[in-house]
Design a protein around this motif. Structure first.
Motif, PDB file in Angstrom:
ATOM      1  N   HIS A  91      31.972  36.578  33.727  1.00  0.00           N
ATOM      2  CA  HIS A  91      33.230  37.169  33.268  1.00  0.00           C
ATOM      3  C   HIS A  91      33.151  37.527  31.786  1.00  0.00           C
ATOM      4  O   HIS A  91      33.566  38.629  31.383  1.00  0.00           O
ATOM      5  CB  HIS A  91      34.391  36.189  33.512  1.00  0.00           C
ATOM      6  N   LEU A  92      32.639  36.596  30.999  1.00  0.00           N
ATOM      7  CA  LEU A  92      32.561  36.861  29.566  1.00  0.00           C
ATOM      8  C   LEU A  92      31.611  38.030  29.270  1.00  0.00           C
ATOM      9  O   LEU A  92      31.834  38.804  28.326  1.00  0.00           O
ATOM     10  CB  LEU A  92      32.096  35.603  28.824  1.00  0.00           C
ATOM     11  N   TYR A  93      30.575  38.168  30.089  1.00  0.00           N
ATOM     12  CA  TYR A  93      29.649  39.293  29.912  1.00  0.00           C
ATOM     13  C   TYR A  93      30.376  40.621  30.117  1.00  0.00           C
ATOM     14  O   TYR A  93      30.240  41.557  29.310  1.00  0.00           O
ATOM     15  CB  TYR A  93      28.495  39.167  30.899  1.00  0.00           C
ATOM     16  N   TYR A  94      31.169  40.710  31.188  1.00  0.00           N
ATOM     17  CA  TYR A  94      31.898  41.963  31.455  1.00  0.00           C
ATOM     18  C   TYR A  94      32.984  42.193  30.408  1.00  0.00           C
ATOM     19  O   TYR A  94      33.248  43.339  30.008  1.00  0.00           O
ATOM     20  CB  TYR A  94      32.520  41.937  32.844  1.00  0.00           C
ATOM     21  N   ARG A 149      36.511  45.752  36.729  1.00  0.00           N
ATOM     22  CA  ARG A 149      36.368  46.364  38.063  1.00  0.00           C
ATOM     23  C   ARG A 149      35.078  45.910  38.724  1.00  0.00           C
ATOM     24  O   ARG A 149      35.013  45.746  39.930  1.00  0.00           O
ATOM     25  CB  ARG A 149      36.408  47.878  37.923  1.00  0.00           C
ATOM     26  N   ARG A 150      34.030  45.660  37.917  1.00  0.00           N
ATOM     27  CA  ARG A 150      32.756  45.256  38.497  1.00  0.00           C
ATOM     28  C   ARG A 150      32.784  43.830  39.052  1.00  0.00           C
ATOM     29  O   ARG A 150      31.828  43.385  39.671  1.00  0.00           O
ATOM     30  CB  ARG A 150      31.663  45.385  37.420  1.00  0.00           C
ATOM     31  N   LEU A 151      33.890  43.098  38.802  1.00  0.00           N
ATOM     32  CA  LEU A 151      34.003  41.749  39.361  1.00  0.00           C
ATOM     33  C   LEU A 151      34.314  41.763  40.865  1.00  0.00           C
ATOM     34  O   LEU A 151      34.190  40.737  41.525  1.00  0.00           O
ATOM     35  CB  LEU A 151      35.105  40.964  38.631  1.00  0.00           C
ATOM     36  N   ARG A 178      43.105  40.440  38.718  1.00  0.00           N
ATOM     37  CA  ARG A 178      42.111  41.023  39.640  1.00  0.00           C
ATOM     38  C   ARG A 178      41.802  39.943  40.664  1.00  0.00           C
ATOM     39  O   ARG A 178      41.505  38.805  40.296  1.00  0.00           O
ATOM     40  CB  ARG A 178      40.850  41.460  38.895  1.00  0.00           C
ATOM     41  N   ILE A 179      41.859  40.317  41.946  1.00  0.00           N
ATOM     42  CA  ILE A 179      41.880  39.304  43.002  1.00  0.00           C
ATOM     43  C   ILE A 179      41.062  39.766  44.201  1.00  0.00           C
ATOM     44  O   ILE A 179      40.952  40.967  44.478  1.00  0.00           O
ATOM     45  CB  ILE A 179      43.347  39.013  43.422  1.00  0.00           C
TER      46      ILE A 179
END
Length: 639
Positions: A91-94, A149-151, A178-179
């Motif tokens: 998450h932190l990367y994105y 969005r990439r998550l 985001r879910i």
């Protein structure tokens, strides 16, 4: 004592014969009862030992099972926590990725606006992202939506591979969510006006509620996304030492407990999964009727009367059914796993053994009963012959009792009886009649004098403890009540409310002392019924009243003080004035003298006066500061 009816009395000859027979039977009966007692105790001891052995074995097995199941649950929950730890760097990367070009509109970026103003990202599966807000949305908000969005694919891979996780989501500090799995287009969450950051699945992980910034677990709650009752693992995400959002994994309780309940059903024990606050998270279906629970409320039911529930008291009874109980903690969340094994098999085994021994004992007791009966009949016949020689003189003497109150007439058969005890009885009977009459008269006079003294004593006691003007307890009665609370052993034994009528001196000076007396009387009449026993309401002096509240915590006493204040405001008088009261409340602290507590209440009354009157002020907990102690000893005026 209720007198025995005459028709139920026995003839003297029979009484004597029975007495002699019973006396002769005492050793034989004592021996028989000793044998019965020894046999019964032996049977009880054997049954108890068998039962204890079976329970001990069942206890050991159940304890091992509970430990295994608790460790398995902890492993499953730890797996979810570890997956969140792994996802946190992703998450932190994105979030730290290069900023995409935000110059395009929301529609060009693949976003849509709902009628209520929410910004959403839709696909054929549903809503993957939504912003709770109103257009226009700032460029940095669109950038955050694009970065996360990439998550989607990452969330899908985790949820699809871990059957325990029902929902995976990320909530930003500005109410973007985001879910996965995506929400239906008609989900209630897309219509809810309540911000996501105010939901427990967000704020429990923020800096205020989770200063350690570690993963935390929620209590059981109804999910806002419509997934039912669940718990959530929350991982806060910090970017440049600022909270960027919260990543969470939702686990529905039915999916978590499904395998546990299935194993319990197969092996014949019952399961109860409790939160740290003893809320029921999961329960075996067959145990619900025993606990009187329903599908609607069982997960929020508090087990307020649950027994010790530990290894020191392993047996509990629910609706007449005995269970062996074992409780172990789930290490990952602090939950309690309780297993209950019905004692039906143990009870049946012990009952069958007891029934077999009972049949044997009944046969032996029947033989003993026959022997005792034959022996008694023999002894009764011998005793009856002996009793006849004593009966006639006693019968004659008994007939004289029908004329009690008159001197018995001479009778040769009794006055010249060769039985010395009978002749003495006649003389004593005559003297007793006269003495009984004389003592009865003395007793009546004594009773009348005693009743008069008691009535006068009660009258004087009431006058000594009652304020003559208001009719409530006076200062002497209040001081006697306070004397029993000289020093508190534990907090909460006593709270005091000291109240004062505002501007009372002005009322006296303006309308006269008779009006002032009516004010005092009406205030006391209105407030005294509000103080329930063992509490005590009384006049402390002047326009001050004191309420002694045994067993009241500070909060309870403050609520009562507020009720008293409101009631005084309802009082109406003929003159054009309205009265109010100021109140000070204090709770006695451990090892604190009651005079000290009263001083603190007096200081809080002074505070109410200083802050504008017509209010309640309560002494803080724990004990007041040194400065407050000095003020509490001063004499405050101008009230």
């Amino acid at each position: 004592m209720t007198p025995i009816p005459k028709e139920q009395c026995q003839p003297l000859a029979r009484t004597v014969a029975q007495g002699i027979s019973v006396f002769a039977l005492c050793p034989f009966i004592a021996l028989t009862l000793s044998i019965v007692l020894i046999v019964s105790l032996s049977s009880w001891y054997r049954s108890t030992e068998v039962r204890r052995s079976l329970i001990s074995q069942l206890e050991t097995n159940l304890r091992a099972t509970a430990l295994t199941e608790a460790e398995l649950l902890s492993q499953q929950l730890t797996t979810v926590a570890e997956q969140l730890h792994i996802l946190a760097p992703e998450h932190l990367y994105y979030l730290n990725a290069p900023t995409p070009n935000p110059q395009r509109t929301a529609a060009e970026l693949g976003f849509a606006l709902l009628p209520n103003g929410f910004l959403v990202e839709k696909s054929g599966q549903g809503v993957h992202m939504f912003y709770q807000g109103q257009p226009p949305y700032r460029p940095e908000q669109l950038v955050l939506a694009l970065k996360t969005r990439r998550l989607n694919l990452l969330y899908q891979a985790v949820v699809d591979t871990n059957p325990l996780i029902d929902q995976l989501y990320f909530i930003s500090t500005d109410n973007m969510s985001r879910i996965y799995p995506p929400l239906p287009a008609d989900s209630a969450s897309l219509q809810s006006p309540r911000p996501l950051v105010q939901q427990n699945f967000y704020y429990l992980a923020d800096q205020q509620h989770n200063p350690t910034r570690q993963l935390t677990w929620t209590q059981a709650y109804p999910d806002a996304f419509g997934m039912g009752l669940m718990v959530s693992a929350l991982q806060p995400l910090y970017q440049h030492n600022q909270l960027a959002g919260v990543m969470g994994a939702d686990i529905t309780l039915p999916s978590l407990a499904a395998s546990l309940l299935q194993r319990a059903s197969q092996h014949g024990y019952q399961v109860l999964l409790l939160s740290g606050q003893d809320d029921i998270l999961a329960v075996s279906a067959t145990l619900k009727p025993q606990l009187q629970l329903t599908e609607r409320n069982h997960t929020q039911q508090q087990l307020s009367e649950w027994p010790g529930g530990t290894e020191q008291r392993p047996i509990v009874t629910l609706q007449g059914q005995d269970y062996v109980l074992s409780r172990h903690q789930v290490a990952a969340t602090g939950w309690q796993l309780v297993l209950l094994q019905p004692m039906t098999l143990i009870n049946n085994t012990v009952t069958q053994q007891e029934q077999n021994e009972l049949q044997l004992h009944l046969a032996a007791f029947f033989v003993l009963f026959l022997l005792v009966s034959l022996y008694f009949r023999f002894m009764y016949a011998k005793a009856s012959q002996f009793a006849v020689s004593l009966i006639h003189p006693i019968r004659r003497l008994t007939s004289w009792t029908n004329t009690l109150g008159t001197v018995p007439s001479p009778d040769p058969l009794t006055d010249q009886s060769r039985i010395q005890e009978i002749r003495t009885l006649v003389d004593n009977f005559r003297a007793m009649v006269f003495e009984l009459h004389e003592r009865n008269q003395q007793l009546q006079q004594t009773n009348q004098a005693q009743q008069q003294l008691e009535a006068e004593s009660l009258h004087y006691q009431h006058q000594a403890s009652t304020d003559r003007l208001t009719g409530v307890a006076n200062r002497q009665a209040l001081e006697l009540a306070l004397a029993s609370y000289t020093t508190a052993a534990v907090p909460g034994n006593l709270s005091l409310i000291l109240l004062d009528i505002d501007h009372f001196k002005q009322i006296n000076d303006t309308y006269g002392h008779q009006t002032g007396d009516r004010v005092l009387t009406q205030v006391a009449t209105r407030l005294a019924p509000l103080v329930e026993p063992p509490g005590l309401f009384g006049r402390w002096g002047g326009e001050e009243f004191l309420v002694v509240c045994p067993g009241y915590r500070l909060s309870n006493a403050a609520e009562l003080a507020e009720q008293l204040r409101l009631q005084v405001q309802l009082l109406q008088f003929d003159q054009p004035f309205q009265i109010s009261i100021s109140l000070g409340v204090a709770q006695q602290q451990p090892a604190e003298a009651v005079d000290r507590t009263l001083g603190r209440a007096d200081f809080m009354l002074y505070q109410s006066k200083q802050q504008g009157r017509n209010r309640v002020s309560q002494a803080p907990l724990p004990a007041a500061s040194e400065e407050n102690e000095i003020y509490a000893e001063e004499d405050f005026s101008g009230r």
